[in-house]
Design a protein around this motif. Structure first.
Motif, mmCIF file in Angstrom:
data_model
loop_
_atom_site.group_PDB
_atom_site.id
_atom_site.type_symbol
_atom_site.label_atom_id
_atom_site.label_comp_id
_atom_site.label_asym_id
_atom_site.label_seq_id
_atom_site.Cartn_x
_atom_site.Cartn_y
_atom_site.Cartn_z
ATOM 1 N N PRO A 170 0.810 -1.223 0.000
ATOM 2 C CA PRO A 170 0.000 0.000 0.000
ATOM 3 C C PRO A 170 0.845 1.276 0.000
ATOM 4 C CG PRO A 170 -0.811 -1.512 1.658
ATOM 5 C CD PRO A 170 0.471 -2.076 1.133
ATOM 6 N N ALA A 171 1.982 1.253 0.696
ATOM 7 C CA ALA A 171 2.852 2.436 0.722
ATOM 8 C C ALA A 171 3.380 2.729 -0.677
ATOM 9 C CB ALA A 171 4.013 2.215 1.687
ATOM 10 N N HIS A 172 3.811 1.708 -1.365
ATOM 11 C CA HIS A 172 4.314 1.882 -2.731
ATOM 12 C C HIS A 172 3.234 2.437 -3.652
ATOM 13 C CE1 HIS A 172 6.386 1.055 -6.489
ATOM 14 N NE2 HIS A 172 5.323 0.382 -6.892
ATOM 15 N N ARG A 173 2.044 1.901 -3.574
ATOM 16 C CA ARG A 173 0.956 2.350 -4.451
ATOM 17 C C ARG A 173 0.436 3.734 -4.086
ATOM 18 N NH1 ARG A 173 -2.820 -2.383 -6.675
ATOM 19 N NH2 ARG A 173 -1.168 -3.724 -7.439
ATOM 20 N N SER A 174 0.668 4.176 -2.841
ATOM 21 C CA SER A 174 0.190 5.490 -2.409
ATOM 22 C C SER A 174 1.280 6.557 -2.462
ATOM 23 C CB SER A 174 -0.363 5.402 -0.981
ATOM 24 O OG SER A 174 -1.480 4.548 -0.948
ATOM 25 N N GLY A 175 2.478 6.186 -2.861
ATOM 26 C CA GLY A 175 3.551 7.163 -3.001
ATOM 27 C C GLY A 175 4.118 7.656 -1.686
ATOM 28 N N ILE A 176 4.135 6.800 -0.666
ATOM 29 C CA ILE A 176 4.695 7.179 0.627
ATOM 30 C C ILE A 176 5.745 6.147 1.033
ATOM 31 C CG2 ILE A 176 2.605 8.372 1.366
ATOM 32 C CD1 ILE A 176 1.974 5.912 3.116
ATOM 33 N N VAL A 177 6.436 6.414 2.130
ATOM 34 C CA VAL A 177 7.427 5.482 2.658
ATOM 35 C C VAL A 177 6.753 4.558 3.652
ATOM 36 C CG1 VAL A 177 9.537 5.276 4.028
ATOM 37 C CG2 VAL A 177 9.315 7.099 2.345
ATOM 38 N N GLY A 178 6.925 3.263 3.474
ATOM 39 C CA GLY A 178 6.419 2.279 4.415
ATOM 40 C C GLY A 178 7.589 1.556 5.055
ATOM 41 N N MET A 179 7.612 1.501 6.354
ATOM 42 C CA MET A 179 8.710 0.857 7.070
ATOM 43 C C MET A 179 8.201 -0.406 7.754
ATOM 44 S SD MET A 179 10.435 4.277 8.632
ATOM 45 C CE MET A 179 11.650 3.380 9.538
ATOM 46 N N LYS A 180 8.888 -1.506 7.507
ATOM 47 C CA LYS A 180 8.529 -2.774 8.146
ATOM 48 C C LYS A 180 9.054 -2.771 9.573
ATOM 49 C CE LYS A 180 9.100 -7.719 7.611
ATOM 50 N NZ LYS A 180 9.614 -8.789 6.762
ATOM 51 N N PRO A 181 8.165 -2.834 10.591
ATOM 52 C CA PRO A 181 8.627 -2.796 11.973
ATOM 53 C C PRO A 181 9.305 -4.105 12.375
ATOM 54 C CG PRO A 181 6.267 -3.148 11.917
ATOM 55 C CD PRO A 181 6.715 -2.937 10.498
ATOM 56 N N MET A 182 10.237 -3.990 13.303
ATOM 57 C CA MET A 182 10.902 -5.184 13.844
ATOM 58 C C MET A 182 10.036 -5.773 14.947
ATOM 59 S SD MET A 182 14.835 -3.870 13.959
ATOM 60 C CE MET A 182 15.441 -5.445 14.505
ATOM 61 N N VAL A 183 10.065 -7.063 15.098
ATOM 62 C CA VAL A 183 9.280 -7.742 16.126
ATOM 63 C C VAL A 183 9.690 -7.227 17.500
ATOM 64 C CG1 VAL A 183 8.759 -9.974 17.171
ATOM 65 C CG2 VAL A 183 9.024 -9.789 14.697
ATOM 66 N N GLY A 184 8.690 -6.817 18.293
ATOM 67 C CA GLY A 184 8.929 -6.338 19.643
ATOM 68 C C GLY A 184 9.299 -4.867 19.745
ATOM 69 N N LEU A 185 9.453 -4.182 18.606
ATOM 70 C CA LEU A 185 9.844 -2.773 18.648
ATOM 71 C C LEU A 185 8.676 -1.862 19.015
ATOM 72 C CD1 LEU A 185 12.341 -1.016 18.208
ATOM 73 C CD2 LEU A 185 11.660 -0.763 15.841
ATOM 74 N N THR A 186 7.473 -2.236 18.582
ATOM 75 C CA THR A 186 6.274 -1.469 18.936
ATOM 76 C C THR A 186 5.292 -2.392 19.646
ATOM 77 O OG1 THR A 186 5.255 -1.930 16.803
ATOM 78 C CG2 THR A 186 6.474 0.124 17.004
#
Length: 70
Positions: free
Chosen positions: A53-69
């Protein structure tokens, strides 16, 4: 078949093209961040749920690390 449904059962529409499928479970947050009502959104990454969805919407999408949030 489009996979960009909200919890209410409605289809999320892409930000920049009529009938665009933003493609993914985090598409609502991606479209909202792209258009401006939200400056950021938080989702979970399962097989491209943030990055597509980030790619198709023209924004940056960051994959969170397990346990970080929580």
């Amino acid at each position: 078949m489009p996979c960009s449904c909200s919890v209410y059962g409605d289809q999320t529409i892409g930000a920049y093209r009529l009938g665009q499928d933003p493609s993914g479970l985090s598409s609502g947050g991606a479209v909202a961040s792209s258009l401006g009502p939200a400056w950021a959104s938080l989702g979970t990454e399962t097989s491209g749920s943030i990055t597509h969805p980030a790619h198709r919407s023209g924004i940056v999408g960051m994959k969170p690390m397990v346990g970080l949030t929580s």
